[in-house]
Design an enzyme around this catalytic site. Structure first.
Site, PDB file in Angstrom:
ATOM      1  N   TYR A  71       0.835  -1.215   0.000  1.00  0.00           N
ATOM      2  CA  TYR A  71       0.000   0.000   0.000  1.00  0.00           C
ATOM      3  C   TYR A  71       0.870   1.265   0.000  1.00  0.00           C
ATOM      4  O   TYR A  71       0.620   2.202  -0.768  1.00  0.00           O
ATOM      5  CB  TYR A  71      -0.888  -0.060   1.246  1.00  0.00           C
ATOM      6  CG  TYR A  71      -1.914   1.030   1.391  1.00  0.00           C
ATOM      7  CD1 TYR A  71      -3.073   1.030   0.632  1.00  0.00           C
ATOM      8  CD2 TYR A  71      -1.736   2.056   2.323  1.00  0.00           C
ATOM      9  CE1 TYR A  71      -4.039   2.025   0.799  1.00  0.00           C
ATOM     10  CE2 TYR A  71      -2.693   3.042   2.496  1.00  0.00           C
ATOM     11  CZ  TYR A  71      -3.842   3.027   1.728  1.00  0.00           C
ATOM     12  OH  TYR A  71      -4.783   4.013   1.896  1.00  0.00           O
TER      13      TYR A  71
ATOM     14  N   LYS B 140       0.936   4.140  -2.877  1.00  0.00           N
ATOM     15  CA  LYS B 140       0.580   5.531  -2.563  1.00  0.00           C
ATOM     16  C   LYS B 140       1.758   6.473  -2.819  1.00  0.00           C
ATOM     17  O   LYS B 140       1.565   7.609  -3.279  1.00  0.00           O
ATOM     18  CB  LYS B 140       0.083   5.635  -1.118  1.00  0.00           C
ATOM     19  CG  LYS B 140      -1.205   4.856  -0.862  1.00  0.00           C
ATOM     20  CD  LYS B 140      -2.357   5.324  -1.747  1.00  0.00           C
ATOM     21  CE  LYS B 140      -3.684   4.674  -1.413  1.00  0.00           C
ATOM     22  NZ  LYS B 140      -4.786   5.158  -2.241  1.00  0.00           N
TER      23      LYS B 140
HETATM   24  P1  NAP Z   1     -13.408   2.036   1.396  1.00  0.00           P
HETATM   25  O1  NAP Z   1     -14.409   2.527   2.382  1.00  0.00           O
HETATM   26  O2  NAP Z   1     -12.815   0.668   1.548  1.00  0.00           O
HETATM   27  O3  NAP Z   1     -14.051   2.201  -0.075  1.00  0.00           O
HETATM   28  C1  NAP Z   1     -13.314   1.829  -1.197  1.00  0.00           C
HETATM   29  C2  NAP Z   1     -14.112   2.089  -2.457  1.00  0.00           C
HETATM   30  O4  NAP Z   1     -13.309   1.691  -3.587  1.00  0.00           O
HETATM   31  C3  NAP Z   1     -15.400   1.261  -2.533  1.00  0.00           C
HETATM   32  O5  NAP Z   1     -16.390   2.016  -3.207  1.00  0.00           O
HETATM   33  C4  NAP Z   1     -14.971   0.088  -3.404  1.00  0.00           C
HETATM   34  O6  NAP Z   1     -16.028  -0.530  -4.107  1.00  0.00           O
HETATM   35  C5  NAP Z   1     -14.063   0.788  -4.384  1.00  0.00           C
HETATM   36  N1  NAP Z   1     -13.182  -0.128  -5.090  1.00  0.00           N
HETATM   37  C6  NAP Z   1     -12.337  -1.062  -4.572  1.00  0.00           C
HETATM   38  N2  NAP Z   1     -11.697  -1.700  -5.567  1.00  0.00           N
HETATM   39  C7  NAP Z   1     -12.151  -1.159  -6.727  1.00  0.00           C
HETATM   40  C8  NAP Z   1     -11.875  -1.406  -8.101  1.00  0.00           C
HETATM   41  N3  NAP Z   1     -10.991  -2.334  -8.486  1.00  0.00           N
HETATM   42  N4  NAP Z   1     -12.538  -0.681  -9.037  1.00  0.00           N
HETATM   43  C9  NAP Z   1     -13.454   0.259  -8.664  1.00  0.00           C
HETATM   44  N5  NAP Z   1     -13.747   0.540  -7.384  1.00  0.00           N
HETATM   45  C10 NAP Z   1     -13.098  -0.166  -6.430  1.00  0.00           C
HETATM   46  O7  NAP Z   1     -12.135   2.998   1.321  1.00  0.00           O
HETATM   47  P2  NAP Z   1     -11.923   4.499   1.868  1.00  0.00           P
HETATM   48  O8  NAP Z   1     -11.410   4.410   3.249  1.00  0.00           O
HETATM   49  O9  NAP Z   1     -13.081   5.336   1.546  1.00  0.00           O
HETATM   50  O10 NAP Z   1     -10.673   4.924   0.950  1.00  0.00           O
HETATM   51  C11 NAP Z   1     -10.819   5.639  -0.272  1.00  0.00           C
HETATM   52  C12 NAP Z   1      -9.434   6.019  -0.771  1.00  0.00           C
HETATM   53  O11 NAP Z   1      -8.771   6.791   0.240  1.00  0.00           O
HETATM   54  C13 NAP Z   1      -8.529   4.813  -1.036  1.00  0.00           C
HETATM   55  O12 NAP Z   1      -7.691   5.090  -2.134  1.00  0.00           O
HETATM   56  C14 NAP Z   1      -7.701   4.721   0.221  1.00  0.00           C
HETATM   57  O13 NAP Z   1      -6.462   4.089   0.016  1.00  0.00           O
HETATM   58  C15 NAP Z   1      -7.528   6.205   0.546  1.00  0.00           C
HETATM   59  N6  NAP Z   1      -7.192   6.472   1.940  1.00  0.00           N
HETATM   60  C16 NAP Z   1      -8.027   6.085   2.955  1.00  0.00           C
HETATM   61  C17 NAP Z   1      -7.667   6.374   4.261  1.00  0.00           C
HETATM   62  C18 NAP Z   1      -8.537   5.994   5.432  1.00  0.00           C
HETATM   63  O14 NAP Z   1      -8.088   6.185   6.579  1.00  0.00           O
HETATM   64  N7  NAP Z   1      -9.726   5.503   5.242  1.00  0.00           N
HETATM   65  C19 NAP Z   1      -6.458   7.020   4.528  1.00  0.00           C
HETATM   66  C20 NAP Z   1      -5.646   7.403   3.464  1.00  0.00           C
HETATM   67  C21 NAP Z   1      -6.017   7.118   2.176  1.00  0.00           C
HETATM   68  P3  NAP Z   1     -16.830  -1.790  -3.445  1.00  0.00           P
HETATM   69  O15 NAP Z   1     -17.755  -1.179  -2.422  1.00  0.00           O
HETATM   70  O16 NAP Z   1     -17.528  -2.362  -4.628  1.00  0.00           O
HETATM   71  O17 NAP Z   1     -15.795  -2.693  -2.847  1.00  0.00           O
END
Ligand code: NAP
Length: 248
Positions: free
Chosen positions: A155, A159
């Protein structure tokens, strides 16, 4: 801030940060194409929420790590709305494991969904943005790509890759009126972080100067700003939305 003439694609927007971004862009007027990879219902309900705000929205199921699916996502958007002005590369997954135990599959899945997708979607969207001489590419990286995190070599690499990609593409397309930026969230309260053990979450909070996890809306506000005309002179940047974490 007014995006009422703009068409945006937000990848991975059925829940979490992507959903908040889609709703925020719609709130400031944009037409929003929402996407995820799973079942149709969650992403369709985000599109419904946007239509209820009197904005246009379309849900497109597509795996953003698949070249043919990405072509479908961008072509569907162009055939429905005529253009793509804003691309938010948000979709992402984790497959955490210490390096000695990390499988090839865990490495490849995360690099494909979190980094290759950014290349595929950006390349596809740029074809239309370059012609119209206006565009915004905003990719969701992570503070983990800057400071590292044990158990997340895959990851963190993906990133960090987004950050190098962002700085490079910003230079390649600046002369065409297109800005390219990344946001590096810290720990945000979503399904991704709800999986963490409570004890570990308490440890993490001690590393955050503001002392709490952010909300998806905190990230969405930053995206809307970078997408706006007001941010026209900002490109090639990484904006940390992390409660001060990367400074500690
Ligand atoms: P999340 O709640 O796990 O949601 C992920 C989303 O991505 C879901 O809509 C999922 O669809 C979709 N997805 C996964 N694989 C995919 C693919 N191959 N094609 C299209 N859509 C796909 O994640 P989140 O926490 O909101 O994170 C969103 C972004 O922010 C990510 O890039 C993550 O790395 C980044 N981020 C998050 C955090 C944190 O603390 N949460 C921190 C830093 C960065 P499904 O529902 O169909 O699985």
């Amino acid at each position: 801030m007014n995006l009422s003439t703009k068409v945006a694609i937000v990848t991975g927007s059925s829940r979490g940060i992507g959903r908040a971004i889609a709703l925020k862009l719609a709130e400031v007027g944009a037409t929003v194409v929402v996407n995820d990879i799973g079942k149709a219902e969650p992403v369709e309900s985000v599109a419904e929420e946007i239509r209820a705000m009197n904005r246009q929205s379309l849900a497109v199921l597509a795996d953003v790590s698949s070249p043919s699916d990405v072509t479908k996502l961008v072509e569907t958007t162009i055939s429905r709305y005529g253009k793509v002005d804003i691309l938010v590369n948000n979709a992402g997954i984790t497959r955490d494991q210490l390096i000695m135990r990390m499988s090839d599959q865990e490495w490849d899945e995360v690099l494909n969904v979190d980094l290759k997708s950014v290349f595929l979607c950006t390349r596809a969207a740029l074809r239309t943005m370059v012609k119209q001489r206006w565009g915004r590419i905003i990719s969701i990286a992570s503070v983990v790509g800057i400071v590292g995190n044990p158990g997340q070599a895959n990851y963190a690499s993906a990133k960090a890759g987004i950050i190098g990609f962002t700085r490079t593409i910003a230079k390649e397309v600046a002369s065409r009126g297109i800005t390219v930026n990344a946001i590096a969230p810290g720990f945000i309260d979503t399904d991704m972080t709800r999986r963490l053990r409570e004890e570990w979450k308490q440890q993490l909070k001690k590393q955050i100067p503001l002392g709490y996890f952010g909300s998806p809306r905190d990230v969405a506000e930053a995206v809307a700003f970078l997408a706006s005309e007001e941010a026209r002179y900002i490109t090639g940047q990484v904006l940390n939305v992390d409660g001060g974490m990367a400074t500690s």
